[in-house]
Design a protein around this motif. Sequence first.
Motif, PDB file in Angstrom:
ATOM      1  N   ASP A   4      -2.851   7.770   2.003  1.00  0.00           N
ATOM      2  CA  ASP A   4      -2.245   7.058   1.911  1.00  0.00           C
ATOM      3  C   ASP A   4      -3.687   6.314   0.892  1.00  0.00           C
ATOM      4  O   ASP A   4      -3.725   5.705  -0.553  1.00  0.00           O
ATOM      5  N   LEU A  38       0.677  -1.150  -0.050  1.00  0.00           N
ATOM      6  CA  LEU A  38       0.000  -0.343   0.410  1.00  0.00           C
ATOM      7  C   LEU A  38       1.019   0.913   0.135  1.00  0.00           C
ATOM      8  O   LEU A  38       0.548   2.450  -0.935  1.00  0.00           O
ATOM      9  N   ARG A  39       1.855   1.433   1.097  1.00  0.00           N
ATOM     10  CA  ARG A  39       2.802   1.981   0.854  1.00  0.00           C
ATOM     11  C   ARG A  39       4.002   2.060   0.125  1.00  0.00           C
ATOM     12  O   ARG A  39       4.698   1.190   1.145  1.00  0.00           O
ATOM     13  N   GLU A  53       2.851   7.717  11.046  1.00  0.00           N
ATOM     14  CA  GLU A  53       4.014   7.143  10.420  1.00  0.00           C
ATOM     15  C   GLU A  53       3.788   5.329  10.629  1.00  0.00           C
ATOM     16  O   GLU A  53       4.143   4.670  10.227  1.00  0.00           O
ATOM     17  N   GLU A  54       3.341   5.114  12.047  1.00  0.00           N
ATOM     18  CA  GLU A  54       2.680   3.537  12.201  1.00  0.00           C
ATOM     19  C   GLU A  54       2.015   2.986  11.141  1.00  0.00           C
ATOM     20  O   GLU A  54       1.650   1.478  11.559  1.00  0.00           O
ATOM     21  N   ALA A  55       0.984   3.740  11.038  1.00  0.00           N
ATOM     22  CA  ALA A  55      -0.191   2.727   9.684  1.00  0.00           C
ATOM     23  C   ALA A  55      -0.176   3.588   8.687  1.00  0.00           C
ATOM     24  O   ALA A  55      -0.127   5.535   8.324  1.00  0.00           O
ATOM     25  N   PRO A  56      -0.698   3.498   7.204  1.00  0.00           N
ATOM     26  CA  PRO A  56      -1.267   4.101   6.580  1.00  0.00           C
ATOM     27  C   PRO A  56      -2.001   5.551   7.021  1.00  0.00           C
ATOM     28  O   PRO A  56      -2.857   4.610   7.820  1.00  0.00           O
TER      29      PRO A  56
END
Lengths: 383, 132, 350
Positions: C326, B130-131, C319-322
Amino acid sequence: MRDVGIIGIGQTPVAEHWGRSIRDLAVEAVQAARQDAGVERVDAIYVGNMLSGELAGQENLATLVADAAGLLPVEALKVEAACASGGAALRAACLAVASGAHDYVLAVGVEKMTDLLTDGVTAALATAADADYEAGHGISFVALNAMLMRRYMHEHKARHEDFAPFSVNSHRNAARNPRAMYRHEITPEDFMASPIVSDPINILDSAGICDGAAALLVAPASEARRGRRPPVRIAASTCATDTVGLAERKDPLVWQSVADSARLAYAQAKMAPKDIDLFEVHDAFTIVSVLSLEACGFADRGSALKLAAEGRIAREGDIPICTLGGLKGRGHPVGASGAYQLVETVLQLRGEAGEAQVKGARVGMAQSVGGSGSVAITHILTV
Amino acid sequence: MELPRYHRMRRALYHLEGSACAACGGRFFPPRSVCPSCRKGDLAPYRFSGRGTLYSYTRVGQAPRGFASLAPYDVGMVRLEEGPLVTAQLSDTEGVDLAIGMPVEMVTRTLRDAAEHGYIVYGYKFRPLLRP
Amino acid sequence: MKTTQEVGIVGYGAYVPRPRVPTRAIAAAWGRSDEARLPVREKSVPALDEDSITMSIEAARSAVARARVAPDRIRAVWVGSESKPYAVKPSSTVVAEAIGATPWVSAADLEFACKAGSEAMQAAYAFVGSGMAGYALAIGMDAAQSKPGDQLEFTAAAGGAAFLFGPSPEAVARVEGSLSYVTDTPDFFRRQHMHYPEHGHRFTGEPAYFAHSRGAAQGLLESLGRRPSDYRWAVFHQPNPKFMRRIAAEMEFTEQQIAPGAVVDRIGNTYSGASLLGLAAILDVAKDGDRIFFCSYGSGAGSDAFSLLATRRLEEVREEAPSVRDYLARRHEIADYGTYLRMSGKIRLL
């Protein structure tokens, strides 16, 4: 252990037998083999079949066949090793005779696939894969082989057209086999124009859905020599296994079960690949031929395509394969295919293969593979 | 209706839980009770990260019975960063040029047509990152 | 309005599926030529292998990842949705199992049209605030349903967010208070045997959305002694861009305050997910010390308002997850109405 020979063979044409049931097909092959041998006596019957439960709703198949063929009350057992079931039936018969438990044993391979719609057959074939971790995820059998083929092409920088000679060869030989399903020759151009099933595998990379039965009557070699047909000896009969899940192998492009069963067979027969006059390869997909030839020592890793490109797999070549059409050209009634391969090898060794005859054939190897390389059964026959 | 089967498999399906061998350190998916490397039986559950790269892939056009609602769909073999290969469906690949070596990550999705009597099976699939 | 113990959101996660349907494709199928008047340009729809459970799982995993909490310490998983895959069988148990919160956990599905998710948030806030739970997870997620050809079809979208509530010292946003405002107002409903919801057209406006949003929002502001200008950010339920902007303007929230949370502009109305997804988008940009005003709306009808205060930890774990951004950035266009019908399960064989 006693030496074992094949004294009779029988087969139905491979086709879409709309009017015939699984028992009809098995009985026809059994009767033909008994007639071919000219022997009445049968001590046991081993029926190789993969999908009678899934496709015909019929288990207890061997007893059904024994009854239908008028053989009651003989010992009757079904032998199942996915697409290698036909080969497994001969292996069981061979063990029974070699051990001295029985003298006259029938090995039958039979499959009736056309009673179900395609999605049902596709799901049934996937039962050869891991039900929990492959088939249960919608991974069809074609898809597993397609992933192998893509990976092979990636590692060895091969193109799809490089696989054409296998399909062309099988069709060429099938055209000379009156019992084959696809009796038309094809060109490399036909191959490339064929519709994709699961990229990169196309229709002409794949063996088709069909029905058929083949049978062999086995006896001690001493009896075989006294029989009415030219005696064929079973010089090797072996079986080796690998993980059912394709992903669980160290290297999925190395078919270790195939390599192991071939190695054991060469040792039993005291032979090497160079001694083999013809090889009935389990060409369910072109990639299977490639991986099998490499695993059995006919080509180095990554070089089986070259073998085919040079015409060495043709009837006139030094290692003819799929001499009566193979699974691709003759047809692949899955649990029966191994028995067809053996019947065809016997025809070649007896010199009865007609237009498809490999000249001077004295040693034939037949190998059937179940699952995506998870079980391999190899026989070497000699005259 | 195979309710017990899916229930039994839920740790593997939801968490990509396989096993690790205490004797030789081997890590396996799917879970095993005997180590295929050292042949000992001392295995414990082990959860994989779900990150990996594409080893190979294809598209299933002729779906087996039970998967028609998803067809055509992509499937792949994924080399997990911990070592094992896993075969699974790929998700979110429409319009994506798949390639061997492409990094992928695990997601939880519906695995098949609603099974007999409407039961829904959820489990692991892999998608392009996804990223990235 | 306030719990006895201080509580905060300790982690959050969003989800928006990748497929997008341009609303002009829907307009074309139904012979609407007034393209300029379409409420949004495109909307998100679930892929063939997605439903409100799978989307909840991904959002929940992100919330847990940002919170850096061992999932077996979560004492409640509550999923608010009006697109439950099962009429009977909880979605929340699947989510709880998939994130590793089972078995010592409360789990339930909540339903209150589009405010089911904020209802779960309020329950989680109270569950932690009472001392009964260390952590409680609230999710609002929908694969929104709409009748083919209905006005709602232009906006009914898929997505949502998950919020993990926990002790205030671990908060990425502290909860300053919450208030609900509820009456029996039949503006929108779906009975169990119906495939699609019915709605009261203009009746869904003033007596429903506006009256209840206003009631909860004004009530919470008054009880806290605050004004809209005390907040850096605000998010309202967003059935369409117009309603959200009208209530914000009426309450004197500015476009700057609502802009980052206006996810409806990009993907349409995610029903139970809409206001929560807006809040997640705001948490993606908020800084330490920013006050955030939140107000949901659910037909039937009611609103839940929350007052939140962002902490330094928010920026540390972001920033630990989308991010919502995103998810908005990844898209695959489903340009034809037929494919859209198939993907949203609207083609029924037999």
